[in-house]
Design a protein around this motif. Structure first.
Motif, PDB file in Angstrom:
ATOM      1  N   PRO A 155       0.632  -1.295   0.336  1.00 50.07           N
ATOM      2  CA  PRO A 155       0.146  -0.455  -0.156  1.00 50.07           C
ATOM      3  C   PRO A 155       0.642   1.205   0.307  1.00 50.07           C
ATOM      4  O   PRO A 155       0.416   2.192  -0.393  1.00 50.07           O
ATOM      5  CB  PRO A 155      -0.172  -0.128   1.512  1.00 50.07           C
ATOM      6  CG  PRO A 155      -0.642  -1.311   2.132  1.00 50.07           C
ATOM      7  CD  PRO A 155       0.337  -2.343   1.038  1.00 50.07           C
ATOM      8  N   TRP A 156       2.200   1.061   0.611  1.00 50.36           N
ATOM      9  CA  TRP A 156       3.179   2.622   0.543  1.00 50.36           C
ATOM     10  C   TRP A 156       3.100   2.913  -1.351  1.00 50.36           C
ATOM     11  O   TRP A 156       3.963   3.833  -1.239  1.00 50.36           O
ATOM     12  CB  TRP A 156       3.988   2.190   1.293  1.00 50.36           C
ATOM     13  CG  TRP A 156       3.745   1.759   3.012  1.00 50.36           C
ATOM     14  CD1 TRP A 156       3.452   0.850   3.592  1.00 50.36           C
ATOM     15  CD2 TRP A 156       3.537   3.450   4.019  1.00 50.36           C
ATOM     16  NE1 TRP A 156       2.949   0.550   5.011  1.00 50.36           N
ATOM     17  CE2 TRP A 156       3.217   2.450   4.483  1.00 50.36           C
ATOM     18  CE3 TRP A 156       3.342   4.959   3.521  1.00 50.36           C
ATOM     19  CZ2 TRP A 156       2.716   3.780   5.930  1.00 50.36           C
ATOM     20  CZ3 TRP A 156       3.582   5.467   4.777  1.00 50.36           C
ATOM     21  CH2 TRP A 156       3.243   4.078   6.611  1.00 50.36           C
ATOM     22  N   ASP A 157       3.577   2.341  -1.725  1.00 50.66           N
ATOM     23  CA  ASP A 157       3.833   1.336  -3.216  1.00 50.66           C
ATOM     24  C   ASP A 157       3.462   1.139  -3.875  1.00 50.66           C
ATOM     25  O   ASP A 157       3.887  -0.125  -4.016  1.00 50.66           O
ATOM     26  CB  ASP A 157       5.672   1.756  -2.924  1.00 50.66           C
ATOM     27  CG  ASP A 157       6.104   2.374  -4.360  1.00 50.66           C
ATOM     28  OD1 ASP A 157       5.830   1.992  -5.770  1.00 50.66           O
ATOM     29  OD2 ASP A 157       7.338   2.307  -4.246  1.00 50.66           O
ATOM     30  N   LEU A 158       2.410   1.246  -4.666  1.00 50.25           N
ATOM     31  CA  LEU A 158       2.042   0.236  -5.202  1.00 50.25           C
ATOM     32  C   LEU A 158       2.422  -0.499  -6.627  1.00 50.25           C
ATOM     33  O   LEU A 158       2.368  -1.852  -7.180  1.00 50.25           O
ATOM     34  CB  LEU A 158       0.411   0.795  -6.033  1.00 50.25           C
ATOM     35  CG  LEU A 158      -0.110   0.844  -6.105  1.00 50.25           C
ATOM     36  CD1 LEU A 158      -1.434   1.404  -6.087  1.00 50.25           C
ATOM     37  CD2 LEU A 158      -1.190  -0.155  -4.095  1.00 50.25           C
ATOM     38  N   THR A 159       3.934  -0.694  -6.301  1.00 51.69           N
ATOM     39  CA  THR A 159       5.162  -0.812  -7.981  1.00 51.69           C
ATOM     40  C   THR A 159       6.064  -2.022  -6.665  1.00 51.69           C
ATOM     41  O   THR A 159       6.960  -2.868  -7.010  1.00 51.69           O
ATOM     42  CB  THR A 159       5.639  -0.003  -8.005  1.00 51.69           C
ATOM     43  OG1 THR A 159       6.616   0.656  -7.054  1.00 51.69           O
ATOM     44  CG2 THR A 159       5.210   0.507  -9.187  1.00 51.69           C
ATOM     45  N   ALA A 173       7.084  -5.533   8.322  1.00 51.46           N
ATOM     46  CA  ALA A 173       8.419  -4.598   7.419  1.00 51.46           C
ATOM     47  C   ALA A 173       8.743  -3.823   6.802  1.00 51.46           C
ATOM     48  O   ALA A 173       8.351  -2.448   6.565  1.00 51.46           O
ATOM     49  CB  ALA A 173      10.100  -5.389   7.763  1.00 51.46           C
ATOM     50  N   PHE A 174       8.091  -4.461   5.937  1.00 50.52           N
ATOM     51  CA  PHE A 174       8.202  -4.200   4.640  1.00 50.52           C
ATOM     52  C   PHE A 174       6.981  -3.018   4.318  1.00 50.52           C
ATOM     53  O   PHE A 174       6.499  -2.100   3.407  1.00 50.52           O
ATOM     54  CB  PHE A 174       7.568  -5.390   3.134  1.00 50.52           C
ATOM     55  CG  PHE A 174       8.882  -5.719   2.627  1.00 50.52           C
ATOM     56  CD1 PHE A 174      10.006  -6.010   3.999  1.00 50.52           C
ATOM     57  CD2 PHE A 174       8.996  -6.490   1.697  1.00 50.52           C
ATOM     58  CE1 PHE A 174      11.208  -5.956   3.018  1.00 50.52           C
ATOM     59  CE2 PHE A 174      10.402  -6.960   1.754  1.00 50.52           C
ATOM     60  CZ  PHE A 174      11.353  -7.012   1.850  1.00 50.52           C
ATOM     61  N   CYS A 175       5.556  -3.501   5.607  1.00 52.42           N
ATOM     62  CA  CYS A 175       4.060  -2.711   5.088  1.00 52.42           C
ATOM     63  C   CYS A 175       4.517  -1.691   6.295  1.00 52.42           C
ATOM     64  O   CYS A 175       2.964  -0.772   6.496  1.00 52.42           O
ATOM     65  CB  CYS A 175       3.050  -3.330   5.685  1.00 52.42           C
ATOM     66  SG  CYS A 175       2.833  -4.410   3.092  1.00 52.42           S
ATOM     67  N   GLY A 176       5.199  -1.153   6.903  1.00 54.60           N
ATOM     68  CA  GLY A 176       5.152  -0.750   8.193  1.00 54.60           C
ATOM     69  C   GLY A 176       4.360  -0.934   9.036  1.00 54.60           C
ATOM     70  O   GLY A 176       3.399  -0.080   9.884  1.00 54.60           O
ATOM     71  N   ILE A 177       4.181  -1.665   9.582  1.00 56.13           N
ATOM     72  CA  ILE A 177       3.340  -2.446  10.749  1.00 56.13           C
ATOM     73  C   ILE A 177       4.175  -2.983  11.895  1.00 56.13           C
ATOM     74  O   ILE A 177       5.051  -3.756  11.657  1.00 56.13           O
ATOM     75  CB  ILE A 177       2.128  -3.439  10.411  1.00 56.13           C
ATOM     76  CG1 ILE A 177       2.571  -4.521   9.464  1.00 56.13           C
ATOM     77  CG2 ILE A 177       0.997  -2.752   9.436  1.00 56.13           C
ATOM     78  CD1 ILE A 177       1.217  -5.209   9.603  1.00 56.13           C
ATOM     79  N   THR A 178       3.506  -3.779  13.280  1.00 55.02           N
ATOM     80  CA  THR A 178       3.680  -4.502  13.930  1.00 55.02           C
ATOM     81  C   THR A 178       3.106  -6.275  13.741  1.00 55.02           C
ATOM     82  O   THR A 178       2.582  -6.370  13.257  1.00 55.02           O
ATOM     83  CB  THR A 178       3.324  -3.946  15.424  1.00 55.02           C
ATOM     84  OG1 THR A 178       3.809  -2.818  15.919  1.00 55.02           O
ATOM     85  CG2 THR A 178       4.324  -4.518  16.159  1.00 55.02           C
TER      86      THR A 178
END
Ligand code: GLN
Length: 452
Positions: free
Chosen positions: A124-128, A164-169
């Motif tokens: 979701p932070w970067d669709l590529t 980690a890749f999606c910025g969650i815990t």
């Protein structure tokens, strides 16, 4: 507001945003709204628990009665389990509401969610970018605000790396802390379920619900479940942090290293002390894991024979044709590769050279951690050597396996680990990984919470 409103809100978010992300395989809107009404009534009667009415999503590896459980595979595209996994049962008993089943790498084999029969999930932070894997759907759904929390499983990093890749815990508990009953088996001596959410606090609430002994899983441990929420605010002064030097070596992106070292400085400012430690057998973790996990997978996946459940080929000419064609059609490329590797390493003449050797290495890796925890309370390092990579960037399997360098030893050792958001490189999140000794989940959640 009511649980019904909350549930309807998230269902709308899914409908609007998930066409772009592909994070869900099944959405169970009707059942969710019904459950929400039950939770609202329980609240009105004062019989509701803390989590009653909270919407969640389940990785599509957890068996759910009445809802398809595909495990990301064509093999199980038609499979509806006759029972709920223990984790699912416990979550419903706590009053939480499942909005659906999330996308994943087929049979949890992968680090990018590109191995799903249902297509890749987007970050979701970067669709590529990939969301990580194999619990990529759960991670992306939470990160995009499609659901407040989700369940994942971690055999070799599949909760921590996508978190980690999606910025969650994301928390992988100690092996045996959470029942594996009703979770489709990948590598049974490594698989463990855990929560993925926006904060350590949310993970603490969820772990308290799902943890505990289960008579239906002989590897679940009979040990009391502490109150993980109560200890979140314990002060960190005097905490001893170890930085494994092997986790800061070649291949680590400098910006990721900087984000991790900045996070460690925050802990120093909270009163922790930091020292370098060594986990000398770290470089054997990937080779040992990629012998043990495929060996167990080849055995676990032998049940998909086209007879009892799952995909069956059309018009088999005889039994062998039924087996071979059902499996050839039902499994994807990476799953077949793992079955081939596992069958080879378990075969007579190779068993000692590969499987027995890998088990010996596993013991040494476990001992490295136990030795380190004689001197320090927790270990810190990156969850992954780089931030999320581009979709399609890692075509050869070995470059994908190398992604797992910082996560996989933890599963071999059976210890718990958590990944917490620790900044960004450009628009892609970085995860700080915190490791503790067996059953140190309360401490990991406390340490993670103090950073947030
Ligand atoms: N990348 C690892 C694998 O493919 C992760 C597996 C997992 O944790 N489910 O085996």
């Amino acid at each position: 507001f009511s649980s019904r409103e909350l549930t309807a809100h998230y269902l709308q978010r899914i409908e609007k945003a998930d066409t772009k992300l592909n994070s869900f395989i099944s959405v169970t809107a009707e059942q969710a709204l019904q459950q929400a009404e039950i939770a609202d009534n329980a609240r009105a009667n004062g019989t509701a628990g803390t989590l009653a009415g909270i919407p969640l999503a389940l990785k599509d590896i957890f068996c759910t009665r009445d809802v398809k459980t595909s495990c990301g595979s064509k093999m199980l595209d038609n499979f509806i389990a006759p029972y709920d996994a223990t984790v699912v049962e416990k979550l419903s008993a706590a009053g939480t509401i499942s909005l659906g089943k999330t996308n994943m790498d087929e049979f949890a084999m992968g680090s990018s969610n590109e191995n799903s029969y249902y297509g890749p999930v987007k970050n979701p932070w970067d669709l590529t970018a990939v969301p990580g894997g194999s619990s990529g759907g759960s991670a992306a759904a939470v990160a995009a605000g499609l659901v407040p929390a989700a369940m994942g499983t971690d055999t070799g990093g599949s909760i921590r790396q996508p978190a980690a890749f999606c910025g969650i815990t994301g928390l992988k508990p100690t092996y045996g802390r959470v029942s594996r009953f009703g979770i489709i088996a990948y590598a049974s001596s490594l698989d463990q379920a855990g929560p993925m959410a926006r904060s350590a606090e949310d993970c603490a609430h969820l772990l308290g619900v799902i943890a505990g002994h289960d008579g239906r899983d002989s590897t679940s441990v009979a040990r009391g479940v502490p109150d993980y929420v109560e200890s979140l605010d314990a002060p960190l002064s005097g905490l001893k942090i170890g930085l494994p030097k092997e986790y800061f070596g070649d291949g680590l992106a400098p910006e990721v290293e900087k984000a991790v070292r900045d996070a460690v400085k925050v802990y120093e400012s909270l009163g922790a002390t930091v020292r370098d430690v060594s986990l000398p057998h770290t470089h054997y973790a990937i080779p040992a894991y990629y012998v043990i996990a495929p060996a167990e997978a080849s055995s676990n996946l032998s049940r998909y024979d086209g007879v009892r459940f799952g995909h069956r080929c059309d018009n088999p000419s005889d039994l062998i044709d039924l087996y071979t064609r059902s499996r050839a059609e039902g499994f994807g490329e990476e799953v077949k590769r793992r079955i081939l590797i596992g069958t080879h390493t378990l075969s007579e003449g190779f068993f000692d050279a590969y499987y027995t050797k890998a088990q010996q290495v596993r013991r040494l890796i476990r001992q490295d951690f136990l030795d380190a925890f004689e001197d320090v309370d927790v270990l810190m390092g990156p969850a992954s050597p780089t931030p999320a990579f581009d979709l399609g960037a890692k075509k050869d399997p070995v470059s994908m396996y190398l992604q797992d360098i910082y996560t996989i030893a933890v599963n071999l050792a059976g210890i718990p680990g958590i990944s917490v958001p620790a900044g960004f490189v450009g628009n892609r999140p970085v995860g700080l990984q915190i490791l503790g000794t067996h059953f140190a989940e309360a401490q990991l959640l406390n340490v993670a919470h103090q950073f947030q």
